[in-house]
Design an enzyme around this catalytic site. Structure first.
Site, PDB file in Angstrom:
ATOM      1  N   HIS A   7      51.325  13.511 -10.094  1.00 54.74           N
ATOM      2  CA  HIS A   7      51.105  12.176 -10.661  1.00 54.74           C
ATOM      3  C   HIS A   7      50.825  11.157  -9.555  1.00 54.74           C
ATOM      4  O   HIS A   7      49.903  10.338  -9.669  1.00 54.74           O
ATOM      5  CB  HIS A   7      52.344  11.753 -11.461  1.00 54.74           C
ATOM      6  CG  HIS A   7      52.339  10.328 -11.904  1.00 54.74           C
ATOM      7  ND1 HIS A   7      51.963   9.926 -13.173  1.00 54.74           N
ATOM      8  CD2 HIS A   7      52.681   9.176 -11.251  1.00 54.74           C
ATOM      9  CE1 HIS A   7      52.060   8.620 -13.279  1.00 54.74           C
ATOM     10  NE2 HIS A   7      52.494   8.143 -12.118  1.00 54.74           N
ATOM     11  N   GLU A   8      51.593  11.217  -8.481  1.00 54.83           N
ATOM     12  CA  GLU A   8      51.388  10.273  -7.378  1.00 54.83           C
ATOM     13  C   GLU A   8      50.059  10.520  -6.676  1.00 54.83           C
ATOM     14  O   GLU A   8      49.369   9.579  -6.276  1.00 54.83           O
ATOM     15  CB  GLU A   8      52.551  10.363  -6.390  1.00 54.83           C
ATOM     16  CG  GLU A   8      53.912  10.029  -6.982  1.00 54.83           C
ATOM     17  CD  GLU A   8      53.940   8.688  -7.687  1.00 54.83           C
ATOM     18  OE1 GLU A   8      53.162   7.782  -7.309  1.00 54.83           O
ATOM     19  OE2 GLU A   8      54.723   8.536  -8.637  1.00 54.83           O
ATOM     20  N   HIS A  47      47.318   8.872  -8.563  1.00 57.87           N
ATOM     21  CA  HIS A  47      47.181   7.450  -8.239  1.00 57.87           C
ATOM     22  C   HIS A  47      46.320   7.275  -6.983  1.00 57.87           C
ATOM     23  O   HIS A  47      45.493   6.364  -6.912  1.00 57.87           O
ATOM     24  CB  HIS A  47      48.551   6.825  -8.006  1.00 57.87           C
ATOM     25  CG  HIS A  47      49.239   6.387  -9.260  1.00 57.87           C
ATOM     26  ND1 HIS A  47      48.639   5.590 -10.209  1.00 57.87           N
ATOM     27  CD2 HIS A  47      50.506   6.624  -9.707  1.00 57.87           C
ATOM     28  CE1 HIS A  47      49.493   5.348 -11.192  1.00 57.87           C
ATOM     29  NE2 HIS A  47      50.628   5.966 -10.918  1.00 57.87           N
ATOM     30  N   GLU A  86      49.190   4.167 -15.471  1.00 56.69           N
ATOM     31  CA  GLU A  86      50.210   5.207 -15.578  1.00 56.69           C
ATOM     32  C   GLU A  86      49.754   6.313 -16.517  1.00 56.69           C
ATOM     33  O   GLU A  86      49.932   7.502 -16.233  1.00 56.69           O
ATOM     34  CB  GLU A  86      51.536   4.605 -16.069  1.00 56.69           C
ATOM     35  CG  GLU A  86      52.260   3.763 -15.038  1.00 56.69           C
ATOM     36  CD  GLU A  86      52.557   4.528 -13.759  1.00 56.69           C
ATOM     37  OE1 GLU A  86      52.994   5.694 -13.831  1.00 56.69           O
ATOM     38  OE2 GLU A  86      52.343   3.959 -12.676  1.00 56.69           O
TER      39      GLU A  86
END
Length: 320
Positions: free
Chosen positions: A130-131, A134, A202
């Site tokens: 997930h990071e 980003h 998100e």
């Protein structure tokens, strides 16, 4: 497209900052605000990662000091086609993580000790994917610059009453009303933009992160654990720096559980539902079921012969 969106966002936030300067100090105040905004954008662009990491006392780790954690990030970055980011650990009992940096070539990921201790190998992989999403989407630059300018707008508005908003010399036709607008409306508008940007990104990072790690249920399982623990374990540093809350995978601040206009993050249950729906879609297109655990690997050590496919096992990592 991300570059265009970032440019439009910065232009809007800069214009809002200049508007506050106009309402407080007239044309002179607007020009000063413009110069300050340019300087802040320049400084934040080159130093955003160091500022945030230093704020949380993050310590960099490598393959020798944190083999499992570092190995997870290395393999995920390879799968995503990203340069290897710098890897950090935050000494915090609250399980959480964030990414920062102006571009994929100058990026960093950070996970708390609480996260590395509480989550399984697969769940940590989901979080770090997930990071990395980003970073790949260049959200880290946009969110950091937005937080910087939003914080500056609030700070400038707090000083509004100390400036002469109603005299003729500053060419402010709204006078004291303009000062009130600067104090109330401008910070509120900046907050809404910051939160709206964060919430949208998100969901996007959840989807892309699930694609990177290959299993949406790893991330959904991690979100369940993090959300519960984050509500019980305080993050004192985040409480002192609330402008950075939107950078974490789960809101580190107390409260903010509702999926509404004033939340820095989408409702966790909605995020989990979206990931589970994604897993069902993947299962429908595959002959093998998508499971929350890794059916091949039962230990927490990093596989070396493929992502989540077993193999020889390196030394245990920081959450063994």
């Amino acid at each position: 497209m991300n570059i265009v969106r970032t440019a439009m966002l910065l232009a809007f936030m800069t214009a809002l900052f200049m508007g506050v300067g106009l309402l407080i100090g007239g044309k002179g105040g607007m020009m000063i605000a413009l110069l300050v905004a340019i300087a802040m954008n320049f400084f934040s662009y080159w130093n955003s990662d160091r500022m945030v990491l230093s704020m949380y006392g993050a310590k960099e780790v490598d393959e020798r000091s944190a083999p499992e954690y570092y190995g997870i990030v290395r393999d995920l970055a390879k799968r995503a086609g990203l340069p290897m980011p710098r890897v950090f650990v935050i000494n915090s009992d609250q399980p959480n993580a964030f990414a920062t940096g102006r571009n994929p070539q100058n990026a960093a990921v950070a996970a708390s000790t609480g996260l590395l201790q509480a989550l399984s190998y697969e769940e940590v992989a989901g979080v770090m994917a997930h990071e990395l999403a980003h970073i790949q989407n260049r959200d880290t630059l946009t969110m950091t610059l937005t937080a910087t300018i939003a914080g500056a707008i609030s700070m400038l508005a707090n000083f509004a009453m100390f400036f002469g908003g109603g005299n003729r010399e500053n060419n402010n036709p709204l006078g004291f009303i303009g000062v009130l607008i600067a104090m109330i409306v401008a910070p509120f508008a900046a907050m809404l933009v910051q939160m709206a940007i964060s919430r949208t990104r998100e969901y996007s990072a959840d989807k892309r992160g699930a694609e990177i790690c290959g299993n949406p249920l790893w991330l959904s399982s991690a979100l369940k654990k993090i959300a519960v623990a984050a509500g019980r374990v305080p993050n004192d540093e985040a409480e002192r720096n609330p402008a950075t809350a939107h950078m974490f995978i789960i809101n580190p601040l107390s409260g903010e559980r509702m999926d509404n206009l004033f939340s820095t993050h989408p409702n966790t249950e909605n995020r989990i539902a979206a990931l589970e729906e994604m897993a069902r879609g993947m299962q429908a297109r595959s002959t093998e079921p998508v499971r929350a655990d890794n059916p091949v690997r039962k230990s927490r050590s990093v596989p070396t012969t493929g992502w989540g496919r077993g193999g020889s096992e390196p030394p245990k990592g920081p959450w063994s």
